[in-house]
Design a protein around this motif. Structure first.
Motif, PDB file in Angstrom:
ATOM      1  N   ALA A 117       0.877  -1.034  -0.057  1.00 29.18           N
ATOM      2  CA  ALA A 117      -0.129  -0.085  -0.030  1.00 29.18           C
ATOM      3  C   ALA A 117       0.762   1.261  -0.102  1.00 29.18           C
ATOM      4  O   ALA A 117       0.512   2.282  -0.707  1.00 29.18           O
ATOM      5  CB  ALA A 117      -0.919   0.058   1.163  1.00 29.18           C
ATOM      6  N   ALA A 118       1.864   1.140   0.728  1.00 32.84           N
ATOM      7  CA  ALA A 118       2.849   2.607   0.604  1.00 32.84           C
ATOM      8  C   ALA A 118       3.489   2.373  -0.540  1.00 32.84           C
ATOM      9  O   ALA A 118       3.665   3.700  -0.985  1.00 32.84           O
ATOM     10  CB  ALA A 118       3.699   2.264   1.885  1.00 32.84           C
ATOM     11  N   GLY A 119       3.817   1.382  -1.291  1.00 32.23           N
ATOM     12  CA  GLY A 119       4.462   1.550  -2.421  1.00 32.23           C
ATOM     13  C   GLY A 119       3.745   2.103  -3.664  1.00 32.23           C
ATOM     14  O   GLY A 119       3.664   2.846  -4.660  1.00 32.23           O
ATOM     15  N   ALA A 120       2.287   1.708  -3.503  1.00 33.43           N
ATOM     16  CA  ALA A 120       1.327   2.119  -4.374  1.00 33.43           C
ATOM     17  C   ALA A 120       0.910   3.651  -4.174  1.00 33.43           C
ATOM     18  O   ALA A 120       0.948   4.248  -5.126  1.00 33.43           O
ATOM     19  CB  ALA A 120      -0.113   1.353  -4.131  1.00 33.43           C
TER      20      ALA A 120
ATOM     21  N   THR B  61       4.017   5.502  -5.559  1.00 39.17           N
ATOM     22  CA  THR B  61       3.761   5.612  -7.092  1.00 39.17           C
ATOM     23  C   THR B  61       2.743   6.636  -7.718  1.00 39.17           C
ATOM     24  O   THR B  61       3.231   7.496  -8.554  1.00 39.17           O
ATOM     25  CB  THR B  61       3.274   4.194  -7.465  1.00 39.17           C
ATOM     26  OG1 THR B  61       4.218   3.137  -7.251  1.00 39.17           O
ATOM     27  CG2 THR B  61       3.102   4.084  -9.183  1.00 39.17           C
ATOM     28  N   VAL B  62       1.683   6.781  -6.812  1.00 36.53           N
ATOM     29  CA  VAL B  62       0.780   7.918  -7.078  1.00 36.53           C
ATOM     30  C   VAL B  62       1.532   9.014  -7.124  1.00 36.53           C
ATOM     31  O   VAL B  62       1.114  10.030  -7.991  1.00 36.53           O
ATOM     32  CB  VAL B  62      -0.568   7.714  -6.332  1.00 36.53           C
ATOM     33  CG1 VAL B  62      -1.416   8.983  -6.297  1.00 36.53           C
ATOM     34  CG2 VAL B  62      -1.416   6.563  -6.730  1.00 36.53           C
TER      35      VAL B  62
ATOM     36  N   ARG C 247       3.730  14.039  -9.508  1.00 35.55           N
ATOM     37  CA  ARG C 247       4.794  15.028  -9.859  1.00 35.55           C
ATOM     38  C   ARG C 247       5.528  14.941 -11.094  1.00 35.55           C
ATOM     39  O   ARG C 247       5.469  15.944 -11.695  1.00 35.55           O
ATOM     40  CB  ARG C 247       5.923  14.449  -8.517  1.00 35.55           C
ATOM     41  CG  ARG C 247       7.248  15.515  -8.918  1.00 35.55           C
ATOM     42  CD  ARG C 247       8.249  15.268  -7.859  1.00 35.55           C
ATOM     43  NE  ARG C 247       7.881  15.716  -6.749  1.00 35.55           N
ATOM     44  CZ  ARG C 247       8.398  15.537  -5.544  1.00 35.55           C
ATOM     45  NH1 ARG C 247       9.750  15.008  -5.182  1.00 35.55           N
ATOM     46  NH2 ARG C 247       8.064  16.526  -4.627  1.00 35.55           N
ATOM     47  N   MET C 248       5.592  13.664 -11.430  1.00 37.14           N
ATOM     48  CA  MET C 248       6.024  13.679 -13.162  1.00 37.14           C
ATOM     49  C   MET C 248       5.277  14.250 -13.939  1.00 37.14           C
ATOM     50  O   MET C 248       5.492  15.031 -15.111  1.00 37.14           O
ATOM     51  CB  MET C 248       6.359  12.112 -13.498  1.00 37.14           C
ATOM     52  CG  MET C 248       7.588  11.732 -12.654  1.00 37.14           C
ATOM     53  SD  MET C 248       7.644   9.779 -13.122  1.00 37.14           S
ATOM     54  CE  MET C 248       8.118   9.941 -14.805  1.00 37.14           C
ATOM     55  N   ALA C 249       3.986  14.217 -13.733  1.00 37.34           N
ATOM     56  CA  ALA C 249       2.817  14.869 -14.702  1.00 37.34           C
ATOM     57  C   ALA C 249       2.804  16.243 -14.517  1.00 37.34           C
ATOM     58  O   ALA C 249       2.685  17.069 -15.610  1.00 37.34           O
ATOM     59  CB  ALA C 249       1.415  14.076 -14.440  1.00 37.34           C
TER      60      ALA C 249
ATOM     61  N   VAL D  39       5.783  14.150   2.677  1.00 33.95           N
ATOM     62  CA  VAL D  39       4.601  12.993   2.492  1.00 33.95           C
ATOM     63  C   VAL D  39       5.273  11.797   2.044  1.00 33.95           C
ATOM     64  O   VAL D  39       5.188  10.700   2.448  1.00 33.95           O
ATOM     65  CB  VAL D  39       3.422  13.587   1.855  1.00 33.95           C
ATOM     66  CG1 VAL D  39       2.371  12.233   1.339  1.00 33.95           C
ATOM     67  CG2 VAL D  39       2.732  14.769   2.350  1.00 33.95           C
ATOM     68  N   PHE D  40       5.968  11.957   1.078  1.00 35.29           N
ATOM     69  CA  PHE D  40       6.782  10.752   0.215  1.00 35.29           C
ATOM     70  C   PHE D  40       7.665  10.307   1.065  1.00 35.29           C
ATOM     71  O   PHE D  40       7.667   8.955   1.137  1.00 35.29           O
ATOM     72  CB  PHE D  40       7.445  11.258  -0.983  1.00 35.29           C
ATOM     73  CG  PHE D  40       8.208  10.331  -1.842  1.00 35.29           C
ATOM     74  CD1 PHE D  40       7.265   9.761  -2.797  1.00 35.29           C
ATOM     75  CD2 PHE D  40       9.260   9.583  -1.605  1.00 35.29           C
ATOM     76  CE1 PHE D  40       7.877   8.561  -3.624  1.00 35.29           C
ATOM     77  CE2 PHE D  40       9.872   8.720  -2.314  1.00 35.29           C
ATOM     78  CZ  PHE D  40       8.846   7.970  -3.371  1.00 35.29           C
ATOM     79  N   GLY D  41       8.363  10.903   1.957  1.00 32.78           N
ATOM     80  CA  GLY D  41       9.289  10.450   2.726  1.00 32.78           C
ATOM     81  C   GLY D  41       8.764   9.969   4.055  1.00 32.78           C
ATOM     82  O   GLY D  41       9.432   8.771   4.334  1.00 32.78           O
ATOM     83  N   ALA D  42       7.704  10.354   4.409  1.00 28.01           N
ATOM     84  CA  ALA D  42       6.892   9.634   5.426  1.00 28.01           C
ATOM     85  C   ALA D  42       6.443   8.031   5.264  1.00 28.01           C
ATOM     86  O   ALA D  42       6.618   7.162   5.763  1.00 28.01           O
ATOM     87  CB  ALA D  42       5.990  10.496   6.054  1.00 28.01           C
TER      88      ALA D  42
END
Length: 159
Positions: free
Chosen positions: A21-24, A27-28, A33-35, A116-119
């Motif tokens: 779930a964290a990996g998903a 990914t989102v 960010r890329m978009a 948020v990503f780091g957490a």
């Protein structure tokens, strides 16, 4: 005769699901960010997403088999996601530090999305490392050895 995995193994399973779930979630965030930044083409994003979804699906299926007592699944999770997966998550930050980067400077320059990503990444790594540990506790070891020596007709998967 016990047909339910021990608590340590069931908790390891829950932690594998937490890691997925964290990996998903990561990914989102990365795709968003890329978009937003225009740093990834639709093709690159699509390929990355397909790879990640395949890994996430395989991880859930293998974790389920681990919970049910499949020794091979425990080894696949420990080596594949525990060692290689963790390395893929920590090599870039470690490389940054080895190249003279500063944690303080990175923290000062971090935005809300970075935090948020780091957490999420901290939860992800913590879940993986704890799951690996739990899979090799004595109770889990007994579970995997019991199911390996038990005839298949007597094995019942856990619901």
């Amino acid at each position: 005769m016990t047909t339910t995995a021990p608590q340590a193994t069931r908790t390891a399973y829950a932690l594998w699901l937490t890691a997925v779930a964290a990996g998903a979630f990561e990914t989102v965030l990365a795709i968003g960010r890329m978009a937003a930044d225009g740093t990834g083409s639709p093709g690159e994003i699509g390929v990355g997403l397909a790879i990640r979804l395949s890994v996430f699906t395989a991880a859930v299926l293998v974790a389920r088999r681990m919970r049910d007592g499949a020794r091979w699944a425990r080894i696949v999770l420990a080596l594949g996601l525990g060692v290689l997966g963790t390395a893929s998550m920590v090599l870039q930050p470690l490389g940054h530090l080895l190249d003279g980067g500063s944690i303080v400077a990175a923290a000062e320059g971090a935005g809300a999305l970075d935090w948020v990503f780091g957490a999420s990444r901290a939860v992800h790594v913590g879940a993986v490392l704890t799951a690996v540990l739990l899979m090799f506790l004595p109770a889990s070891n007994a579970w995997f050895h019991r199911t390996a020596s038990q005839p298949k007709a007597l094995r019942r998967p856990v619901a």
